[in-house]
Design an enzyme around this catalytic site. Structure first.
Site, mmCIF file in Angstrom:
data_model
loop_
_atom_site.group_PDB
_atom_site.id
_atom_site.type_symbol
_atom_site.label_atom_id
_atom_site.label_comp_id
_atom_site.label_asym_id
_atom_site.label_seq_id
_atom_site.Cartn_x
_atom_site.Cartn_y
_atom_site.Cartn_z
ATOM 1 N N LYS A 33 88.705 40.857 9.155
ATOM 2 C CA LYS A 33 88.227 42.215 9.433
ATOM 3 C C LYS A 33 86.975 42.163 10.314
ATOM 4 C CE LYS A 33 85.638 42.184 5.078
ATOM 5 N NZ LYS A 33 85.689 42.587 3.649
ATOM 6 N N TYR A 253 55.465 41.417 21.993
ATOM 7 C CA TYR A 253 55.126 42.753 21.497
ATOM 8 C C TYR A 253 54.280 42.671 20.242
ATOM 9 C CZ TYR A 253 58.534 45.041 24.571
ATOM 10 O OH TYR A 253 59.223 45.523 25.643
HETATM 11 C C1 LIG Z 1 85.760 41.348 2.903
HETATM 12 C C2 LIG Z 1 86.608 41.112 1.723
HETATM 13 C C3 LIG Z 1 86.909 39.799 1.324
HETATM 14 C C4 LIG Z 1 86.275 38.573 1.951
HETATM 15 O O1 LIG Z 1 84.980 38.407 1.394
HETATM 16 P P1 LIG Z 1 84.151 37.079 1.691
HETATM 17 O O2 LIG Z 1 82.976 37.184 0.793
HETATM 18 O O3 LIG Z 1 83.765 37.146 3.136
HETATM 19 O O4 LIG Z 1 85.036 35.945 1.399
HETATM 20 C C5 LIG Z 1 87.794 39.628 0.284
HETATM 21 N N1 LIG Z 1 88.350 40.689 -0.350
HETATM 22 C C6 LIG Z 1 88.053 41.955 -0.011
HETATM 23 C C7 LIG Z 1 88.675 43.081 -0.761
HETATM 24 C C8 LIG Z 1 87.165 42.214 1.019
HETATM 25 O O5 LIG Z 1 86.866 43.478 1.352
#
Ligand SMILES: *Cc1c(COP(=O)(O)O)cnc(C)c1O
Length: 357
Positions: A33, A253
């Protein structure tokens, strides 16, 4: 051309995916994702497709991008559909679909569906974000079966505190899951990256590794599986200007860093507009031509400063690793008060160059 770039090592990505499978003996959905946590979802999916049991993304927009790029493997929508009108596309493209709320169950019952769905039925086992209430879960499962619109169901839940190995909350969540799913015979999926790496006793026919695929640890302490991960992204740029300054001169800055002796300062083409965290303070590690050094002063939009004083043979044109195989992204994140997830997802503007395809 501006020398800032992100090198993405696809061989390391495959290594980390195999490590998740080996560690658990389970099937693994590669979580890609948010554009594969900033690494490029299509390229990462292509690199993993021969090995991966499937992929997981947040929404149908992300899933369609993968199908349009020719990815044929199963793709799970982690939040399911946001509107019932997505169902025909979900069917057409064979997406797997999380159901986390009763309104989604209603929508499936009411839809006319050409081909039965694969549903991952999510339980709220204690994180209290999404998922069916334990009291509704068994009935929800029966409704899916009775709808005649579902071919396969996977029972899933998600951990709130699996990155805290001395915390009992994950075991409590497993107990709630076990009770809520009693009497149901279907595959289960519980483990995200910290649970894959740190909770070997928690069952899961399917695991859902995300951050570990990219070679970063979700833990804030050393850990045995973390030690075997290979960082996938190297964010690097070059020194574009060198300043020799006496003691007492402010840098950048706000003059937030003042030289405390005669110093040699390198200006690097990298800033918060590239996703390097502005919150990173003086002292955040960097690697310059293979040698460790540190960030100095405030990060600006397109540039930041590093300390060359004690780093011999460096100067104009030196290569600076902001994170990668020598400077861990999780370390930079900790200095900046955030997590590697966020600094990866924030990556922008820099071209991504892939190797190890
Ligand atoms: C994003 C997500 C994961 C992956 O999580 P990580 O901590 O990056 O391994 C797994 N399950 C769900 C439902 C998620 O939303």
């Amino acid at each position: 051309m501006r020398p800032a770039r992100a090198l993405i090592d696809l061989q390391a990505l495959r290594h980390n995916y195999q490590l998740a499978r080996e560690t658990t003996g389970a099937k693994a959905l590669a979580v890609i994702k948010a554009d594969a946590y900033g690494h490029g979802a299509v390229r990462c999916a292509q690199a993993l497709e021969a090995d991966a049991d499937g992929f997981a993304v947040a929404c149908i927009e992300e899933a369609l991008e993968l199908r349009e790029a020719g990815i044929r493997a199963p793709i799970l929508l982690l939040e399911g559909f946001f509107e019932a009108s997505e169902l025909p596309l979900i069917v057409k493209h064979d997406f797997w679909c999380v159901v986390h709320s009763l309104w989604q169950l209603d929508a499936i019952e009411q839809a006319s569906i050409a081909k039965p769905l694969t549903v991952w039925l999510k339980l709220d086992s204690g994180m209290h974000r999404v998922g069916l209430h334990p009291a509704d879960y068994n009935a929800g499962y029966q409704r899916l079966l009775n709808s005649g619109k579902v071919a396969h169901v996977v029972l899933m839940s998600h951990f709130a505190r699996a990155d805290e190995l001395d915390c009992s909350r994950s075991d409590e969540q497993v107990a709630i899951f076990t009770t809520a799913t009693r009497g149901i015979n279907a595959p289960i999926s519980l483990r995200n990256s910290p649970a894959v790496m740190g909770w070997p006793k928690i069952p899961s026919d399917w695991v859902r590794p995300g951050i570990l695929l990219y070679g970063a640890t979700p833990f804030d302490h050393p850990q045995s599986v973390a030690a075997r991960l290979q960082p996938v992204m190297t964010l690097e740029s070059k020194v574009i200007c060198v300043r020799e300054l006496p003691a007492g001169e402010p840098i950048g800055y706000g003059g937030g860093f003042v030289t405390d002796r005669a110093m040699r300062i390198g200006v690097v083409a990298m800033g918060y507009a590239d996703g390097y965290p502005r919150q990173a303070p003086t002292g955040t590690p960097v690697f310059i031509d293979g040698q460790p050094s540190r960030l100095l002063g405030r990060v600006s939009m397109d540039m930041l400063c590093v300390d060359l004083t004690d780093v011999p043979h460096t100067g104009l044109g030196s290569t600076v690793e902001l994170w990668g195989k020598n400077v861990l992204a999780s370390d930079v994140a900790a200095h900046a008060g955030t997590i590697p997830y966020q600094i990866f997802c924030n990556l922008r503007r820099v071209p991504r160059l892939y190797c190890g395809a």
